[in-house]
Design a protein around this motif. Structure first.
Motif, mmCIF file in Angstrom:
data_model
loop_
_atom_site.group_PDB
_atom_site.id
_atom_site.type_symbol
_atom_site.label_atom_id
_atom_site.label_comp_id
_atom_site.label_asym_id
_atom_site.label_seq_id
_atom_site.Cartn_x
_atom_site.Cartn_y
_atom_site.Cartn_z
ATOM 1 N N LYS A 176 0.832 -1.196 0.000
ATOM 2 C CA LYS A 176 0.000 0.000 0.000
ATOM 3 C C LYS A 176 0.873 1.255 0.000
ATOM 4 C CE LYS A 176 -3.637 -2.327 2.649
ATOM 5 N NZ LYS A 176 -4.395 -2.344 3.926
ATOM 6 N N VAL A 212 -5.387 10.481 -3.942
ATOM 7 C CA VAL A 212 -6.017 9.208 -4.295
ATOM 8 C C VAL A 212 -5.957 8.987 -5.804
ATOM 9 C CG1 VAL A 212 -8.196 7.937 -4.321
ATOM 10 C CG2 VAL A 212 -7.478 9.150 -2.247
ATOM 11 N N ASP A 241 -3.210 4.648 -1.369
ATOM 12 C CA ASP A 241 -4.148 3.688 -0.790
ATOM 13 C C ASP A 241 -4.594 4.108 0.605
ATOM 14 O OD1 ASP A 241 -3.872 1.560 -2.915
ATOM 15 O OD2 ASP A 241 -1.790 1.715 -2.252
ATOM 16 N N GLU A 242 -3.735 4.832 1.294
ATOM 17 C CA GLU A 242 -4.034 5.332 2.629
ATOM 18 C C GLU A 242 -3.517 6.767 2.710
ATOM 19 O OE1 GLU A 242 -2.167 2.899 5.573
ATOM 20 O OE2 GLU A 242 -3.027 1.011 4.816
ATOM 21 N N ALA A 299 -12.179 10.382 1.930
ATOM 22 C CA ALA A 299 -11.346 9.196 1.742
ATOM 23 C C ALA A 299 -12.185 7.925 1.689
ATOM 24 C CB ALA A 299 -10.307 9.111 2.862
ATOM 25 N N LYS A 340 -10.671 4.588 0.530
ATOM 26 C CA LYS A 340 -9.353 4.672 1.166
ATOM 27 C C LYS A 340 -9.502 4.892 2.669
ATOM 28 C CE LYS A 340 -7.970 4.406 -3.031
ATOM 29 N NZ LYS A 340 -7.527 3.094 -3.578
#
Length: 343
Positions: free
Chosen positions: A2, A17, A22-23, A64, A69
């Protein structure tokens, strides 16, 4: 693996994003924290690049989640007093209600307190926990951590040893931007805004050398000392993003582990962390894009040699890589492909 991207503003979410994050992780300094404990008492390691209100955190989290995410909130000051820890338990209740997915914590006492209250978010042990062996990883797992962010300057062999010994824990490594001059887990300073002096370890001191016997410095000693100072300044320049410079396209120079990504993937590292919540959006977006491009090559089955050539050519400044100062994993540069990975 990730891609974990830093976020300093609400408007950062969508671009990061889209670039491939991913985070996202962020900080929040509520107004009542500063009013209660003082403006210079840190709730996390950065006094800049933080969200300013619970409302902003709520917006970030909703955006998110709508994009599929996750959001991690930083609570990674070196340590907290008893009164601060009590405040943070109430704080944890509020961010839990917002829906934050994880908190990044460096104070082991606070990790225990959060875990005992069984908040729904995950707890990640910060790199400031200085988790450098499998026993430390198990300790943080036992007190409530589900992920460990490994310190900078660990070799690939050391990372492989920890990950293989504690497979039930997630591990995250630094991958791009900003080195640290010392051992983070033993550092008790903070990163001030640039107009207040910046990171303490970047102090532009001036030194005057004298011999203890009072005699003048011989020319050979003077030249050796001056060369040592130049070498140190060069090293710190590389460690802090090559003077925080970027390419014409905005791709950042500075500490980087792109070449080692195939090995990190084989080892089983869960996540790759980009540093710099207070950085400009373009720098963060370009960082995400560079990591994603290398990850795409791994997924496509490209060889480690192809990936290394691609990664080192992204900035068109191969000499920066050749210095060895810019590499998060210099053992890979010295011995590419020599780390034996164990399942």
């Amino acid at each position: 693996m990730k891609i974990v991207a830093p976020l300093g503003k609400v408007d950062d979410v969508a671009p990061l994003v889209r670039a491939g994050a991913d985070e996202v992780y962020c900080g929040l300094v509520p107004p009542d924290w500063s009013a209660t404990f003082g403006a210079w008492t840190a709730i996390n390691r950065r006094n800049a690049g933080n969200l300013a209100s619970y409302e902003e955190l709520d917006t970030v989290t909703k955006q998110a989640h709508a994009l599929g995410k996750t959001v991690t909130l930083t609570l990674n000051a070196s340590h907290y007093s008893e009164s601060q820890s009590k405040y943070l338990l109430d704080f944890a209740g509020r961010i839990s209600g917002i829906g934050v997915d994880a908190v990044l914590v460096s104070d082991s006492g606070l990790i225990v307190m959060l875990a005992e209250r069984r908040f729904p978010f995950k707890i990640f042990a910060s790199s400031l926990c200085a988790c450098r062996n499998s026993s430390a990883a198990r300790f943080y797992q036992d007190i409530g951590g589900s992920r460990v962010i490994l310190p900078r300057d660990m070799s690939l062999e050391e990372i492989n040893g920890i990950v293989s010994a504690v497979p039930e824990v997630e591990f995250e490594t630094f991958i791009m931007n900003e080195g640290c001059l010392f051992e983070e887990g033993l550092c008790h300073t903070t990163h001030l805004p640039n107009n207040e002096g910046g990171a303490f370890c970047l102090d532009n001191y001036r030194v005057e050398y004298r011999r203890h016997d009072g005699e003048p410095l011989p020319e050979t000693e003077r030249r050796a000392i001056e060369q040592n100072e130049r070498d140190y300044r060069e090293w710190t320049w590389y460690r802090f993003g090559c003077g925080f410079t970027v390419t014409e396209e905005g791709a950042p120079h500075g500490p980087c582990g792109l070449c080692a990504m195939p090995t990190l993937d084989e080892i089983g590292v869960t996540a790759l962390k980009i540093v710099g919540r207070e950085a400009g959006l373009l720098r963060k977006v370009r960082s995400v894009q560079m990591i994603k491009a290398v990850r795409d090559m791994i997924d496509a089955g490209k060889s480690a040699a192809e990936i290394r050539g691609f990664a080192q050519g992204l900035r068109r400044r191969e000499q920066l890589c050749e210095s060895g100062y810019m590499c998060y994993f210099p053992d890979f540069i010295a011995h590419p492909g020599k780390v034996a990975c164990h399942a």
